[in-house]
Design a protein around this motif. Structure first.
Motif, PDB file in Angstrom:
ATOM      1  N   VAL A  57       0.846  -1.188   0.000  1.00  0.00           N
ATOM      2  CA  VAL A  57       0.000   0.000   0.000  1.00  0.00           C
ATOM      3  C   VAL A  57       0.880   1.236   0.000  1.00  0.00           C
ATOM      4  CG1 VAL A  57      -0.189   0.015   2.532  1.00  0.00           C
ATOM      5  CG2 VAL A  57      -1.893   1.221   1.153  1.00  0.00           C
ATOM      6  N   PHE A  58       0.476   2.246  -0.795  1.00  0.00           N
ATOM      7  CA  PHE A  58       1.134   3.543  -0.811  1.00  0.00           C
ATOM      8  C   PHE A  58       0.246   4.529  -0.055  1.00  0.00           C
ATOM      9  CE2 PHE A  58       2.610   2.142  -5.241  1.00  0.00           C
ATOM     10  CZ  PHE A  58       3.717   1.500  -4.723  1.00  0.00           C
ATOM     11  N   ASN A  59       0.724   5.058   1.043  1.00  0.00           N
ATOM     12  CA  ASN A  59      -0.018   6.054   1.815  1.00  0.00           C
ATOM     13  C   ASN A  59       0.677   7.402   1.719  1.00  0.00           C
ATOM     14  OD1 ASN A  59      -0.507   3.497   4.223  1.00  0.00           O
ATOM     15  ND2 ASN A  59      -2.129   4.368   2.958  1.00  0.00           N
ATOM     16  N   GLY A  60      -0.106   8.474   1.787  1.00  0.00           N
ATOM     17  CA  GLY A  60       0.485   9.802   1.781  1.00  0.00           C
ATOM     18  C   GLY A  60      -0.323  10.797   0.988  1.00  0.00           C
ATOM     19  N   SER A  61       0.309  11.903   0.680  1.00  0.00           N
ATOM     20  CA  SER A  61      -0.343  13.012  -0.003  1.00  0.00           C
ATOM     21  C   SER A  61      -0.398  12.752  -1.506  1.00  0.00           C
ATOM     22  CB  SER A  61       0.420  14.305   0.287  1.00  0.00           C
ATOM     23  OG  SER A  61       1.717  14.233  -0.290  1.00  0.00           O
ATOM     24  N   SER A  62      -0.618  13.823  -2.266  1.00  0.00           N
ATOM     25  CA  SER A  62      -0.647  13.706  -3.726  1.00  0.00           C
ATOM     26  C   SER A  62       0.681  13.218  -4.282  1.00  0.00           C
ATOM     27  CB  SER A  62      -1.001  15.055  -4.349  1.00  0.00           C
ATOM     28  OG  SER A  62      -0.137  16.073  -3.875  1.00  0.00           O
ATOM     29  N   GLN A  63       1.742  13.275  -3.480  1.00  0.00           N
ATOM     30  CA  GLN A  63       3.026  12.708  -3.901  1.00  0.00           C
ATOM     31  C   GLN A  63       2.885  11.240  -4.272  1.00  0.00           C
ATOM     32  OE1 GLN A  63       6.253  14.574  -3.845  1.00  0.00           O
ATOM     33  NE2 GLN A  63       4.554  15.975  -4.096  1.00  0.00           N
ATOM     34  N   MET A  64       1.982  10.543  -3.592  1.00  0.00           N
ATOM     35  CA  MET A  64       1.771   9.130  -3.868  1.00  0.00           C
ATOM     36  C   MET A  64       0.795   8.909  -5.025  1.00  0.00           C
ATOM     37  SD  MET A  64       3.780   7.321  -2.311  1.00  0.00           S
ATOM     38  CE  MET A  64       4.387   6.412  -0.913  1.00  0.00           C
ATOM     39  N   VAL A  65      -0.067   9.871  -5.287  1.00  0.00           N
ATOM     40  CA  VAL A  65      -0.988   9.753  -6.419  1.00  0.00           C
ATOM     41  C   VAL A  65      -0.208   9.784  -7.731  1.00  0.00           C
ATOM     42  CG1 VAL A  65      -2.952  10.793  -7.613  1.00  0.00           C
ATOM     43  CG2 VAL A  65      -2.842  10.872  -5.116  1.00  0.00           C
ATOM     44  N   PHE A  66       0.773  10.694  -7.790  1.00  0.00           N
ATOM     45  CA  PHE A  66       1.523  10.915  -9.029  1.00  0.00           C
ATOM     46  C   PHE A  66       2.973  10.440  -8.964  1.00  0.00           C
ATOM     47  CE2 PHE A  66      -1.725  14.252  -8.740  1.00  0.00           C
ATOM     48  CZ  PHE A  66      -2.395  14.061  -9.934  1.00  0.00           C
ATOM     49  N   GLY A  67       3.397   9.898  -7.835  1.00  0.00           N
ATOM     50  CA  GLY A  67       4.812   9.595  -7.668  1.00  0.00           C
ATOM     51  C   GLY A  67       5.259   8.215  -8.083  1.00  0.00           C
ATOM     52  N   ILE A  68       4.342   7.228  -8.055  1.00  0.00           N
ATOM     53  CA  ILE A  68       4.725   5.835  -8.339  1.00  0.00           C
ATOM     54  C   ILE A  68       3.596   5.174  -9.127  1.00  0.00           C
ATOM     55  CG2 ILE A  68       5.457   3.635  -7.352  1.00  0.00           C
ATOM     56  CD1 ILE A  68       5.904   5.226  -4.704  1.00  0.00           C
ATOM     57  N   SER A  69       3.930   4.457 -10.168  1.00  0.00           N
ATOM     58  CA  SER A  69       2.927   3.755 -10.962  1.00  0.00           C
ATOM     59  C   SER A  69       2.691   2.347 -10.420  1.00  0.00           C
ATOM     60  CB  SER A  69       3.367   3.667 -12.425  1.00  0.00           C
ATOM     61  OG  SER A  69       2.519   2.804 -13.150  1.00  0.00           O
ATOM     62  N   LYS A 108       1.703  -6.610   3.153  1.00  0.00           N
ATOM     63  CA  LYS A 108       3.026  -7.016   3.621  1.00  0.00           C
ATOM     64  C   LYS A 108       3.983  -5.836   3.757  1.00  0.00           C
ATOM     65  CE  LYS A 108       2.756 -11.705   1.707  1.00  0.00           C
ATOM     66  NZ  LYS A 108       3.363 -12.689   0.767  1.00  0.00           N
ATOM     67  N   VAL A 109       3.796  -4.800   2.912  1.00  0.00           N
ATOM     68  CA  VAL A 109       4.664  -3.627   2.961  1.00  0.00           C
ATOM     69  C   VAL A 109       3.809  -2.363   2.876  1.00  0.00           C
ATOM     70  CG1 VAL A 109       6.636  -2.415   1.940  1.00  0.00           C
ATOM     71  CG2 VAL A 109       6.475  -4.913   1.752  1.00  0.00           C
ATOM     72  N   ALA A 110       4.032  -1.435   3.813  1.00  0.00           N
ATOM     73  CA  ALA A 110       3.350  -0.141   3.801  1.00  0.00           C
ATOM     74  C   ALA A 110       4.385   0.927   3.459  1.00  0.00           C
ATOM     75  CB  ALA A 110       2.721   0.143   5.153  1.00  0.00           C
ATOM     76  N   VAL A 111       4.166   1.613   2.328  1.00  0.00           N
ATOM     77  CA  VAL A 111       5.096   2.642   1.864  1.00  0.00           C
ATOM     78  C   VAL A 111       4.461   4.010   2.116  1.00  0.00           C
ATOM     79  CG1 VAL A 111       6.455   3.496  -0.075  1.00  0.00           C
ATOM     80  CG2 VAL A 111       5.884   1.056   0.066  1.00  0.00           C
ATOM     81  N   LEU A 112       5.127   4.829   2.907  1.00  0.00           N
ATOM     82  CA  LEU A 112       4.604   6.138   3.285  1.00  0.00           C
ATOM     83  C   LEU A 112       5.520   7.230   2.757  1.00  0.00           C
ATOM     84  CD1 LEU A 112       2.518   7.780   5.061  1.00  0.00           C
ATOM     85  CD2 LEU A 112       4.214   7.628   6.899  1.00  0.00           C
ATOM     86  N   ASP A 113       4.933   8.264   2.136  1.00  0.00           N
ATOM     87  CA  ASP A 113       5.736   9.394   1.676  1.00  0.00           C
ATOM     88  C   ASP A 113       5.977  10.353   2.843  1.00  0.00           C
ATOM     89  OD1 ASP A 113       6.742  10.861  -0.933  1.00  0.00           O
ATOM     90  OD2 ASP A 113       5.803  12.376   0.344  1.00  0.00           O
ATOM     91  N   ALA A 114       7.199  10.893   2.910  1.00  0.00           N
ATOM     92  CA  ALA A 114       7.621  11.682   4.070  1.00  0.00           C
ATOM     93  C   ALA A 114       7.215  13.147   4.020  1.00  0.00           C
ATOM     94  CB  ALA A 114       9.151  11.598   4.207  1.00  0.00           C
ATOM     95  N   SER A 115       6.648  13.605   2.915  1.00  0.00           N
ATOM     96  CA  SER A 115       6.340  15.029   2.758  1.00  0.00           C
ATOM     97  C   SER A 115       5.568  15.613   3.921  1.00  0.00           C
ATOM     98  CB  SER A 115       5.539  15.263   1.474  1.00  0.00           C
ATOM     99  OG  SER A 115       6.277  14.949   0.335  1.00  0.00           O
ATOM    100  N   GLU A 254       5.875  -4.697   7.038  1.00  0.00           N
ATOM    101  CA  GLU A 254       7.128  -3.963   6.877  1.00  0.00           C
ATOM    102  C   GLU A 254       6.809  -2.522   6.502  1.00  0.00           C
ATOM    103  OE1 GLU A 254      10.064  -5.065   7.478  1.00  0.00           O
ATOM    104  OE2 GLU A 254       9.874  -7.259   7.460  1.00  0.00           O
ATOM    105  N   MET A 255       7.496  -1.566   7.117  1.00  0.00           N
ATOM    106  CA  MET A 255       7.255  -0.161   6.804  1.00  0.00           C
ATOM    107  C   MET A 255       8.435   0.434   6.055  1.00  0.00           C
ATOM    108  SD  MET A 255       6.521   3.152   9.213  1.00  0.00           S
ATOM    109  CE  MET A 255       6.494   4.769   8.409  1.00  0.00           C
ATOM    110  N   LEU A 256       8.130   1.212   5.025  1.00  0.00           N
ATOM    111  CA  LEU A 256       9.153   1.883   4.238  1.00  0.00           C
ATOM    112  C   LEU A 256       8.758   3.344   4.067  1.00  0.00           C
ATOM    113  CD1 LEU A 256      11.711   1.716   2.454  1.00  0.00           C
ATOM    114  CD2 LEU A 256      10.216   1.081   0.541  1.00  0.00           C
TER     115      LEU A 256
END
Length: 519
Positions: A57-69, A108-115, A254-256
């Protein structure tokens, strides 16, 4: 006893009818966030996903909407990921979406943007994030934490507080209480909302427009332009990050922590984030520094949609590097083997991706040639072209002229010194070309019947910025040069308003104003 039963039945019928009406009105009146970040689509499509079909899962602001495909991760590595990003999403809300998706998926992995560590957020940001989430104990808990935190901050600052008051809990339970005054602004989308025409693919969006930089120095701003507050981790965001990490630890996730390329991500922010990550035992990867941008092959002329977000080209590059990391460091299922996404869905994705790449192509000749071959030839697209600044003509090459001719236009622009030109090709069958020393105009109807007009005038001190008049609405180009309108008649959309102009490197490039497109 019979009368009592009838009365009870009437009461039950009334309650049921009231509930149905209230539910229907709530769906209509609640704000639909279907532009740009498209979080209403993101949430609705999330609830449609099969159980245990998502592991990242990608969590975060609009950085995650447009940051990773998400789709590139699936196609290249078999990774099934879903993004739950929304504008200025607080980390508390990211925690809410992590818990929400973890209800039905084997994360299994939670990816969070730091913005968001450095961002203060308001009530509108909470509403845009949480109003799309289904009512549940999880949602109510996040809302209550938000209300409690807001009250604490307001009490600390006293009468001069700048912290906006939180909406009452009841407005989150019954959104109609918040949005009942929207009746004057209701549109067709409020009544017919569905995910059928969503531009989102597994919670991420392929932006198809470009904001050009000249290099890494223009990506990371000078810290002298920022205040101490800008460079300080926000207390409640830090607290929420701790809760996010604790949830991951408690549930075997796992957190990233990552940072996608962003204009105001400075060395100080990076250092403070790394220190906090080290303190909490979180892996942190910064893709927004010079070394990583070079490694990713970031092109500052073509890979951004604006100063803070990537477009389709940039997000694919970040996804490629992140995909390698995820594949090498975590035990993830290869969902390609089970054919998670069927042929129709993959075809829809490839069609959208191909178009996005076309619309972010800064090379004039390849852009015109590709548009002619892949799109104009179908008869479902219309094109308008105008010469509004003849100073670019010395840079107009044979290759560019040949590509323009492939779009149906016979006039050689290099012969038009001191003149204006306007041309139109409707449905790849009706071509008009006009040349004048004063002004040249093409007008009529696109293939779908929508009226248009485009007037090309020579450059002068008092000349207005060129514009397309579409159904009476003025849509300005980003500037003068060779102006191009690309229109899709099957969806009644202006796909591109491009201007061929001289770039800093001495070549002609395509430039675009986003605000006038997709309307």
């Amino acid at each position: 006893m019979g009368i009592m039963k009838k009365t009870i039945c009437k009461i039950i019928a009334f309650v049921v009818l009231f509930a149905v009406i209230l539910t229907g009105m709530t769906k209509v009146f609640t704000a639909k966030f279907i532009d740009n970040n498209c979080q209403s689509y993101t949430a609705a499509q999330l609830y449609e996903q099969p159980d245990n079909s998502i592991e990242v899962v990608f969590n975060g602001s609009s950085q995650m909407v447009f940051g990773i495909s998400s789709m590139k991760l699936y196609e290249d590595y078999g990774i099934s990921a879903y993004g739950t990003g929304s504008p200025n999403q607080g980390i508390l809300c990211s925690l809410g979406w992590l818990r929400e998706i973890d209800k039905t998926q084997d994360i299994k992995v939670a990816v969070l943007d730091a913005s968001q560590l450095f961002e203060r957020i308001g009530e509108a940001d909470y509403r845009q994030t949480l109003d799309t989430m289904k009512l549940s104990a999880n949602k109510l808990d996040i809302v209550q934490q938000h209300i409690d935190e807001t009250e604490r901050l307001r009490a600390e600052e006293g009468r001069k507080t700048t912290v906006e008051e939180a909406d009452p809990m009841l407005t989150y339970i019954f959104p109609i209480m918040k949005y009942h005054t929207r009746w004057e602004e209701l549109t067709k989308d409020d009544f017919t909302f569905s995910t059928e025409n969503s531009p989102m693919f597994m919670g991420t969006r392929m932006a198809d427009y470009v904001s050009s930089f000249t290099g890494y120095d223009n990506l990371v701003v000078d810290e002298n332009d920022l205040t101490e507050e800008d460079l300080t981790i926000v207390g409640y965001q830090r607290d929420s990050l701790i809760k996010y990490k604790e949830y991951c630890d408690e549930n075997g996730i796992e957190m990233l922590l990552i940072k996608t390329p962003k204009s105001d991500w400075t060395a100080t922010k990076d250092r403070k984030t790394q220190e906090l990550a080290d303190e909490l035992g979180i892996t942190y990867i910064n893709y927004s520094n010079e070394e990583q941008c070079e490694k990713l092959g970031i092109d500052f002329h073509s890979d951004f949609k604006d100063s803070e977000h990537m477009n389709v080209r940039g997000m694919d590059k970040v996804a490629d590097e992140l995909g390698k990391y995820l594949h090498e460091n975590y035990d993830l299922t290869d969902f390609r083997e089970s054919g998670l996404h069927d042929e129709a869905y993959m075809s829809k994705y490839h069609t959208a991706r191909d178009m996005a790449y076309q619309l972010t192509d800064g090379d004039v000749a390849s852009y015109l040639s590709n548009m002619s071959e892949a799109y104009l030839s179908t008869g479902d697209y219309d094109i308008l072209v105008g010469l509004t600044d003849d100073s670019i003509l010395p840079y107009w090459t044979d290759e560019m002229q040949e590509a323009l001719a492939s779009c149906g236009f016979e006039t050689d622009l290099r012969d038009l010194k001191g003149k204006a030109y306007a041309g139109s090709n409707i449905a790849n069958s009706k071509v008009k070309e006009k040349v004048s020393g004063d002004s040249a105009e093409v007008k009529g109807k696109f293939a779908d019947g929508i009226p248009y007009s485009f007037e090309a005038t020579p450059l002068s001190e008092d000349a207005a910025t060129p514009a397309l008049i579409l159904n009476g609405v003025r849509k300005k180009f980003t500037g003068r040069g060779v102006n191009i309108v690309f229109y899709e008649s099957t969806t009644d959309r202006v796909l591109d308003l491009a201007t061929v102009a001289l770039d800093a490197d001495g070549t002609l490039k395509l430039f675009r104003p986003f605000e006038n497109r997709h309307q």
